[in-house]
Write a protein that holds these residues in place. Structure first.
Motif, PDB file in Angstrom:
ATOM      1  N   PRO A 116       0.936  -1.073   0.075  1.00 37.04           N
ATOM      2  CA  PRO A 116       0.049   0.032  -0.136  1.00 37.04           C
ATOM      3  C   PRO A 116       0.849   1.237   0.085  1.00 37.04           C
ATOM      4  O   PRO A 116       1.951   1.391   0.821  1.00 37.04           O
ATOM      5  CB  PRO A 116      -0.820  -0.270   1.411  1.00 37.04           C
ATOM      6  CG  PRO A 116      -0.667  -1.617   1.697  1.00 37.04           C
ATOM      7  CD  PRO A 116       0.699  -2.121   1.138  1.00 37.04           C
ATOM      8  N   ILE A 119      -1.754   5.568   2.394  1.00 36.11           N
ATOM      9  CA  ILE A 119      -2.400   5.085   3.407  1.00 36.11           C
ATOM     10  C   ILE A 119      -3.667   5.563   3.704  1.00 36.11           C
ATOM     11  O   ILE A 119      -3.787   6.790   3.713  1.00 36.11           O
ATOM     12  CB  ILE A 119      -1.323   5.256   4.513  1.00 36.11           C
ATOM     13  CG1 ILE A 119       0.027   4.439   4.156  1.00 36.11           C
ATOM     14  CG2 ILE A 119      -1.766   4.676   6.059  1.00 36.11           C
ATOM     15  CD1 ILE A 119      -0.263   2.929   3.918  1.00 36.11           C
ATOM     16  N   ARG A 122      -3.858   4.878   9.484  1.00 37.18           N
ATOM     17  CA  ARG A 122      -2.580   4.642  10.056  1.00 37.18           C
ATOM     18  C   ARG A 122      -2.777   4.682  11.817  1.00 37.18           C
ATOM     19  O   ARG A 122      -3.374   5.330  12.476  1.00 37.18           O
ATOM     20  CB  ARG A 122      -1.849   6.118   9.897  1.00 37.18           C
ATOM     21  CG  ARG A 122      -0.359   6.308  10.526  1.00 37.18           C
ATOM     22  CD  ARG A 122       0.696   7.057  10.005  1.00 37.18           C
ATOM     23  NE  ARG A 122       1.134   7.030   8.659  1.00 37.18           N
ATOM     24  CZ  ARG A 122       0.586   7.701   7.504  1.00 37.18           C
ATOM     25  NH1 ARG A 122      -0.610   8.430   7.596  1.00 37.18           N
ATOM     26  NH2 ARG A 122       0.949   7.295   6.210  1.00 37.18           N
ATOM     27  N   ALA A 222      -5.953   0.671   3.177  1.00 38.63           N
ATOM     28  CA  ALA A 222      -4.390   0.675   2.995  1.00 38.63           C
ATOM     29  C   ALA A 222      -3.917   1.021   4.274  1.00 38.63           C
ATOM     30  O   ALA A 222      -3.986   2.072   5.025  1.00 38.63           O
ATOM     31  CB  ALA A 222      -3.856   1.614   2.100  1.00 38.63           C
ATOM     32  N   GLU A 224      -1.439   1.134   7.912  1.00 32.12           N
ATOM     33  CA  GLU A 224      -0.056   1.329   8.101  1.00 32.12           C
ATOM     34  C   GLU A 224      -0.098   1.125   9.814  1.00 32.12           C
ATOM     35  O   GLU A 224      -0.937   1.883  10.245  1.00 32.12           O
ATOM     36  CB  GLU A 224       0.782   2.610   7.924  1.00 32.12           C
ATOM     37  CG  GLU A 224       2.161   2.607   8.238  1.00 32.12           C
ATOM     38  CD  GLU A 224       3.015   3.842   7.911  1.00 32.12           C
ATOM     39  OE1 GLU A 224       3.438   3.782   6.800  1.00 32.12           O
ATOM     40  OE2 GLU A 224       2.934   4.825   8.537  1.00 32.12           O
ATOM     41  N   ARG A 288       2.623  -2.462   6.669  1.00 30.42           N
ATOM     42  CA  ARG A 288       1.820  -2.038   5.800  1.00 30.42           C
ATOM     43  C   ARG A 288       0.901  -3.128   5.381  1.00 30.42           C
ATOM     44  O   ARG A 288       1.630  -4.363   4.820  1.00 30.42           O
ATOM     45  CB  ARG A 288       1.917  -1.263   4.648  1.00 30.42           C
ATOM     46  CG  ARG A 288       2.597   0.036   5.231  1.00 30.42           C
ATOM     47  CD  ARG A 288       2.843   0.837   3.827  1.00 30.42           C
ATOM     48  NE  ARG A 288       3.393   2.308   4.448  1.00 30.42           N
ATOM     49  CZ  ARG A 288       3.626   3.473   3.611  1.00 30.42           C
ATOM     50  NH1 ARG A 288       3.294   3.132   2.344  1.00 30.42           N
ATOM     51  NH2 ARG A 288       3.882   4.516   4.124  1.00 30.42           N
TER      52      ARG A 288
END
Ligand SMILES: [Cu+2]
Length: 340
Positions: A116, A119, A122, A222, A224, A288
């Motif tokens: 990804p 992001i 997160r 996506a 993280e 990720r």
């Protein structure tokens, strides 16, 4: 998890040495003998019996190169049946052979990577070994007569009496909505406050809160996650493990993660794909992945003692739109782990 009789899991470490520059194409056979037996360990003035592999816990490493074959013969000299769980880890070496933190996989046409880049979710997670105060009438034998505990973002995970998957599915199907009380969806995206995690931490967040707090993730996000080790209690290398996913380890380093400079060290081209990664002692690691497997997934330190102390949380990846993007109902006749 720990039990009154010791550990039900025996854990060994699988180290994949990506030394492609050193041993390019020679597949090798490796033979290992593992003997499981109880042994006494003393830590913090208390002695306990643990199930060990060849006298150590975690067990010994299996060191192999990609393409090698390892034969492992396990002799169970313990007092009950066990499962052997293999934790893959990555010991990368640069072409020059110096453990620089060159995080690199053997990406190729046959092993494409899909890291990804943009992001959408997160989470910064500080992980700590902490303490809980004990009643004056019942000192607990740990530091300051406290008991030892552990946390993520200063929340020590409290195991629910009804399993979270059952509760979550009950809500999805509008049955047993009262099970919502089993957990909170309030796991925070960052610690309660930032401090010098790997320096002199003083009494910062020594005492965590306790709760069954989970992190909700949208399908397809996506993701993280930055794991930050801390010096609270004692700094250790925590092998962090996520169920339901493999993830890319895009970066790791010593000291505190720096949001300005650390991302510039990421490998977003061909990072290793694993399901467990050791956060460097007094350091950080960033992973990720795309949240494309809906469900209820335990995330925890794989030192079983730390997990049982609460260094854990749960990711609930929500359903997507299509049938393929939804969790399946429990199979017919599946016995419940717990009664609603
Ligand atoms: Cu740990």
């Amino acid at each position: 998890m720990g039990t009154g009789h010791g550990m039900l899991f025996a854990v060994i470490g699988l180290v994949v040495l990506h030394g492609w520059s050193l041993f390019p194409a020679l597949a090798t056979l490796h033979y290992y003998n593992f003997v499981l037996k109880e042994a006494n360990f003393t830590k913090l003035c208390s002695t306990k019996s643990m199930l060990t592999v060849n006298g150590s816990f975690p067990g010994p490493e299996i060191r192999v190169h990609k393409g090698d074959t390892a034969f492992v013969t396990v002799h169970n000299n313990g007092t009950y049946g066990v499962t052997i769980h293999c934790l893959p880890s990555i010991a990368n070496k640069s072409a020059a052979g110096n453990f620089t933190n060159l995080l690199r996989s053997l990406a190729s046409k046959d092993h494409p990577v899909n890291v990804p880049l943009n992001i959408t979710k997160r989470v910064f997670m500080a992980v700590s070994v902490n303490q809980d105060p004990c009643p004056a009438t019942a000192p607990c034998g740990g530091p300051n007569n406290n008991s030892l505990t552990a946390s993520m973002n200063n929340i020590s995970f409290a195991s629910p009496s009804i399993d979270i998957l059952q509760a979550y599915y009950g809500q999805l199907t509008k049955k047993n909505a009262y099970l919502k009380r089993v957990y909170n969806t309030t796991f925070p995206d960052k610690p309660p406050y930032m401090f010098n995690f790997t320096g002199d931490v003083g009494n910062n967040t020594l005492y965590p809160s306790h709760g069954t707090d989970v992190k909700m993730i949208k399908y397809g996000a996506a993701v993280e996650i930055i794991w930050q080790g801390t010096n609270i209690g004692a700094a250790e290398n925590h092998p962090m493990h996520l169920h339901g996913y493999n993830f890319y380890v895009v970066g790791m380093g010593d000291g505190n993660f720096d949001k300005k400079t650390s991302p510039s060290t990421y490998n977003l081209v061909d990072p290793p794909l694993v399901n467990t990664i050791g956060i460097p002692k007094k350091g950080w690691a960033t992973i990720r992945f795309f949240a494309n497997n809906p469900g209820v997934w335990f995330m925890h330190c794989h030192l079983e003692r730390h997990a049982s102390w609460g260094m854990a949380t749960v990711l609930i990846v929500e359903n997507g739109r299509t049938e393929d993007e939804r969790i399946l109902p429990p199979p017919g006749g599946m016995p419940a782990c717990s009664k609603p």
